[in-house]
Write a protein that holds these residues in place. Sequence first.
Motif, PDB file in Angstrom:
ATOM      1  N   GLN A 101     -61.187  90.041  67.789  1.00 51.81           N
ATOM      2  CA  GLN A 101     -61.149  88.496  66.527  1.00 51.81           C
ATOM      3  C   GLN A 101     -61.582  89.304  64.896  1.00 51.81           C
ATOM      4  O   GLN A 101     -60.813  88.927  64.214  1.00 51.81           O
ATOM      5  N   LYS A 102     -62.480  90.070  65.297  1.00 51.63           N
ATOM      6  CA  LYS A 102     -62.881  89.824  63.565  1.00 51.63           C
ATOM      7  C   LYS A 102     -62.226  91.624  62.672  1.00 51.63           C
ATOM      8  O   LYS A 102     -61.797  91.550  61.396  1.00 51.63           O
ATOM      9  N   ALA A 103     -61.906  92.121  63.699  1.00 53.09           N
ATOM     10  CA  ALA A 103     -61.034  93.061  64.051  1.00 53.09           C
ATOM     11  C   ALA A 103     -59.340  92.360  63.107  1.00 53.09           C
ATOM     12  O   ALA A 103     -58.837  92.766  62.488  1.00 53.09           O
ATOM     13  N   THR A 104     -58.796  91.512  63.825  1.00 51.27           N
ATOM     14  CA  THR A 104     -57.675  90.763  63.437  1.00 51.27           C
ATOM     15  C   THR A 104     -57.637  90.133  62.113  1.00 51.27           C
ATOM     16  O   THR A 104     -56.270  90.827  61.007  1.00 51.27           O
ATOM     17  N   PHE A 105     -58.596  89.694  61.844  1.00 48.16           N
ATOM     18  CA  PHE A 105     -59.324  89.395  60.655  1.00 48.16           C
ATOM     19  C   PHE A 105     -58.785  90.161  59.363  1.00 48.16           C
ATOM     20  O   PHE A 105     -58.104  90.031  58.618  1.00 48.16           O
ATOM     21  N   ALA A 106     -59.897  91.131  59.882  1.00 49.35           N
ATOM     22  CA  ALA A 106     -59.166  92.651  58.353  1.00 49.35           C
ATOM     23  C   ALA A 106     -58.392  92.855  58.600  1.00 49.35           C
ATOM     24  O   ALA A 106     -58.043  93.523  57.654  1.00 49.35           O
ATOM     25  N   LEU A 107     -57.645  92.931  59.400  1.00 45.08           N
ATOM     26  CA  LEU A 107     -55.813  93.204  59.059  1.00 45.08           C
ATOM     27  C   LEU A 107     -54.791  92.532  58.594  1.00 45.08           C
ATOM     28  O   LEU A 107     -54.198  93.098  57.793  1.00 45.08           O
ATOM     29  N   ALA A 108     -55.670  91.168  58.400  1.00 49.47           N
ATOM     30  CA  ALA A 108     -54.720  90.392  57.401  1.00 49.47           C
ATOM     31  C   ALA A 108     -54.196  90.198  56.698  1.00 49.47           C
ATOM     32  O   ALA A 108     -54.187  90.366  55.622  1.00 49.47           O
ATOM     33  N   VAL A 109     -56.282  90.177  55.648  1.00 46.83           N
ATOM     34  CA  VAL A 109     -56.542  91.141  55.197  1.00 46.83           C
ATOM     35  C   VAL A 109     -56.326  92.558  54.275  1.00 46.83           C
ATOM     36  O   VAL A 109     -55.496  92.743  52.958  1.00 46.83           O
ATOM     37  N   LEU A 110     -56.050  93.606  54.759  1.00 51.76           N
ATOM     38  CA  LEU A 110     -55.835  94.331  54.416  1.00 51.76           C
ATOM     39  C   LEU A 110     -53.834  94.735  54.573  1.00 51.76           C
ATOM     40  O   LEU A 110     -54.011  94.605  53.264  1.00 51.76           O
ATOM     41  N   VAL A 111     -53.092  93.912  55.481  1.00 53.88           N
ATOM     42  CA  VAL A 111     -52.230  94.540  54.953  1.00 53.88           C
ATOM     43  C   VAL A 111     -51.607  93.580  53.429  1.00 53.88           C
ATOM     44  O   VAL A 111     -50.795  93.987  53.228  1.00 53.88           O
ATOM     45  N   GLN A 112     -52.406  92.780  52.536  1.00 54.60           N
ATOM     46  CA  GLN A 112     -52.080  91.932  51.817  1.00 54.60           C
ATOM     47  C   GLN A 112     -51.529  93.725  50.257  1.00 54.60           C
ATOM     48  O   GLN A 112     -51.580  93.031  49.432  1.00 54.60           O
ATOM     49  N   VAL A 113     -52.704  94.284  51.312  1.00 57.10           N
ATOM     50  CA  VAL A 113     -53.068  95.651  49.997  1.00 57.10           C
ATOM     51  C   VAL A 113     -51.433  96.099  49.763  1.00 57.10           C
ATOM     52  O   VAL A 113     -51.437  97.122  48.818  1.00 57.10           O
ATOM     53  N   ILE A 114     -50.615  96.165  50.360  1.00 55.56           N
ATOM     54  CA  ILE A 114     -49.682  97.111  51.068  1.00 55.56           C
ATOM     55  C   ILE A 114     -48.381  96.919  50.048  1.00 55.56           C
ATOM     56  O   ILE A 114     -48.242  95.623  50.693  1.00 55.56           O
ATOM     57  N   PRO A 115     -47.567  97.585  48.912  1.00 57.71           N
ATOM     58  CA  PRO A 115     -46.905  96.721  48.359  1.00 57.71           C
ATOM     59  C   PRO A 115     -45.624  96.155  49.525  1.00 57.71           C
ATOM     60  O   PRO A 115     -45.371  97.283  50.119  1.00 57.71           O
ATOM     61  N   PHE A 116     -44.970  95.227  49.273  1.00 60.55           N
ATOM     62  CA  PHE A 116     -44.045  95.299  49.984  1.00 60.55           C
ATOM     63  C   PHE A 116     -42.892  96.102  49.370  1.00 60.55           C
ATOM     64  O   PHE A 116     -41.760  96.085  50.528  1.00 60.55           O
ATOM     65  N   GLN A 117     -42.451  96.666  48.054  1.00 57.96           N
ATOM     66  CA  GLN A 117     -41.656  98.414  48.222  1.00 57.96           C
ATOM     67  C   GLN A 117     -41.507  98.987  49.263  1.00 57.96           C
ATOM     68  O   GLN A 117     -40.763  99.824  49.315  1.00 57.96           O
ATOM     69  N   LEU A 118     -43.021  99.609  49.175  1.00 61.11           N
ATOM     70  CA  LEU A 118     -42.641 100.406  50.558  1.00 61.11           C
ATOM     71  C   LEU A 118     -42.173  99.991  51.680  1.00 61.11           C
ATOM     72  O   LEU A 118     -42.045 101.037  51.992  1.00 61.11           O
ATOM     73  N   LEU A 119     -42.072  99.434  52.203  1.00 60.21           N
ATOM     74  CA  LEU A 119     -41.892  98.763  53.349  1.00 60.21           C
ATOM     75  C   LEU A 119     -40.540  99.138  53.417  1.00 60.21           C
ATOM     76  O   LEU A 119     -39.200  98.763  54.377  1.00 60.21           O
ATOM     77  N   GLN A 120     -39.383  98.184  52.475  1.00 62.48           N
ATOM     78  CA  GLN A 120     -38.147  97.728  51.951  1.00 62.48           C
ATOM     79  C   GLN A 120     -37.495  98.926  52.775  1.00 62.48           C
ATOM     80  O   GLN A 120     -36.185  98.219  53.160  1.00 62.48           O
ATOM     81  N   ILE A 121     -37.249 100.174  52.295  1.00 60.26           N
ATOM     82  CA  ILE A 121     -36.234 100.803  53.298  1.00 60.26           C
ATOM     83  C   ILE A 121     -36.303 101.191  54.615  1.00 60.26           C
ATOM     84  O   ILE A 121     -35.329 100.453  55.224  1.00 60.26           O
ATOM     85  N   PRO A 122     -37.357 101.156  55.198  1.00 61.12           N
ATOM     86  CA  PRO A 122     -37.215 100.942  57.216  1.00 61.12           C
ATOM     87  C   PRO A 122     -37.282  99.804  57.028  1.00 61.12           C
ATOM     88  O   PRO A 122     -36.524  99.434  58.187  1.00 61.12           O
ATOM     89  N   LEU A 123     -37.475  98.364  56.533  1.00 64.96           N
ATOM     90  CA  LEU A 123     -36.326  97.360  56.718  1.00 64.96           C
ATOM     91  C   LEU A 123     -35.138  97.007  56.586  1.00 64.96           C
ATOM     92  O   LEU A 123     -34.675  96.597  57.313  1.00 64.96           O
ATOM     93  N   TYR A 124     -34.868  97.432  55.904  1.00 61.87           N
ATOM     94  CA  TYR A 124     -33.151  97.339  55.324  1.00 61.87           C
ATOM     95  C   TYR A 124     -31.947  98.882  56.955  1.00 61.87           C
ATOM     96  O   TYR A 124     -32.089  97.967  57.379  1.00 61.87           O
ATOM     97  N   VAL A 125     -33.287  99.708  57.204  1.00 58.73           N
ATOM     98  CA  VAL A 125     -32.605  99.989  57.910  1.00 58.73           C
ATOM     99  C   VAL A 125     -32.391  99.864  59.145  1.00 58.73           C
ATOM    100  O   VAL A 125     -31.452  99.010  60.404  1.00 58.73           O
ATOM    101  N   LEU A 126     -33.402  99.052  59.903  1.00 60.45           N
ATOM    102  CA  LEU A 126     -34.446  98.082  61.132  1.00 60.45           C
ATOM    103  C   LEU A 126     -33.653  97.113  61.020  1.00 60.45           C
ATOM    104  O   LEU A 126     -32.402  96.472  61.872  1.00 60.45           O
ATOM    105  N   ILE A 127     -33.097  96.238  59.910  1.00 56.50           N
ATOM    106  CA  ILE A 127     -32.682  94.712  59.798  1.00 56.50           C
ATOM    107  C   ILE A 127     -30.829  94.962  59.839  1.00 56.50           C
ATOM    108  O   ILE A 127     -30.459  94.287  60.015  1.00 56.50           O
ATOM    109  N   ALA A 128     -30.345  95.863  58.698  1.00 57.28           N
ATOM    110  CA  ALA A 128     -29.389  95.806  58.705  1.00 57.28           C
ATOM    111  C   ALA A 128     -28.431  97.100  59.602  1.00 57.28           C
ATOM    112  O   ALA A 128     -27.181  96.279  60.272  1.00 57.28           O
TER     113      ALA A 128
END
Length: 277
Positions: A101-128
Amino acid sequence: MSRAAIILRGIVLGVGAVVFLFPFYYMIVGSLQTDPDPTIAGAIPNPSNLTLENYTNVNDRINLWTSLVNSGIFTGGVLLGTIVFGVLAGYAMAMLQWRGQKATFALAVLVQVIPFQLLQIPLYVLIARDYGLSDNYLGMILPFLINSTATVIFRQYFLQLPRELFEAARIDGAGEFRLLWSVGLPLVRPALVTGVLLTFIGPWNEFLWPFLITKDASKQPLAVSLANYISNVAASTDNPFGAILAGAVVLAAPVVVLFIVFQRYFVSTDLGSGVKG
């Protein structure tokens, strides 16, 4: 507080409000002017210089109604996912006991520091490419369907609720989904509205991801349509300044109205309504 202090506070708050609201006022006035006046004097419009022609020009080129509908579908899908998944995850992390439970909450907080722009290229390849969801509303919505910020907000609100209410309902035989629906949700209404408002701003103003995933102009949300208009068309109009401000007013108006209507939920709490005196 003394009378002088109250007057001084009112003056300071009044000046602050004027400074904050002046850009919005100037934007609206500029969008209604036939002949642009970019000086400070232009803030006091001449009635003979006011027109809706700038809005008509924008609508003729990009169809504001279609773009607004696209933005509404995109934003509505994101809000639905945010509320459903955010409430379920927040309730599970606050009210249930389970391993990790605590580890999951820590990950939920940690994921907020990852810029969405960093994920856009792999997301585009995956979704498109893999999912084939380009020029599709679902393709726009999927990357924003789960919002970690909203999950954290819901968790913190659920932690403030009296656990005795839930224990009493469990003794009466209520299941977890019944507890969430009948006990939890009525007490976290401010969190629901806050989550909606905070989430609304992101997809409503989002430009880069819808721009990447949609090439069909009839599927593009308002932010993308206005950006294309400003880049390709506005400079060729008779009043580029007014056309750009007209587009900005259309984009900003729903956000401003929502905050004015629902701002009280940011500071209100209904926790006491579930506890008898």
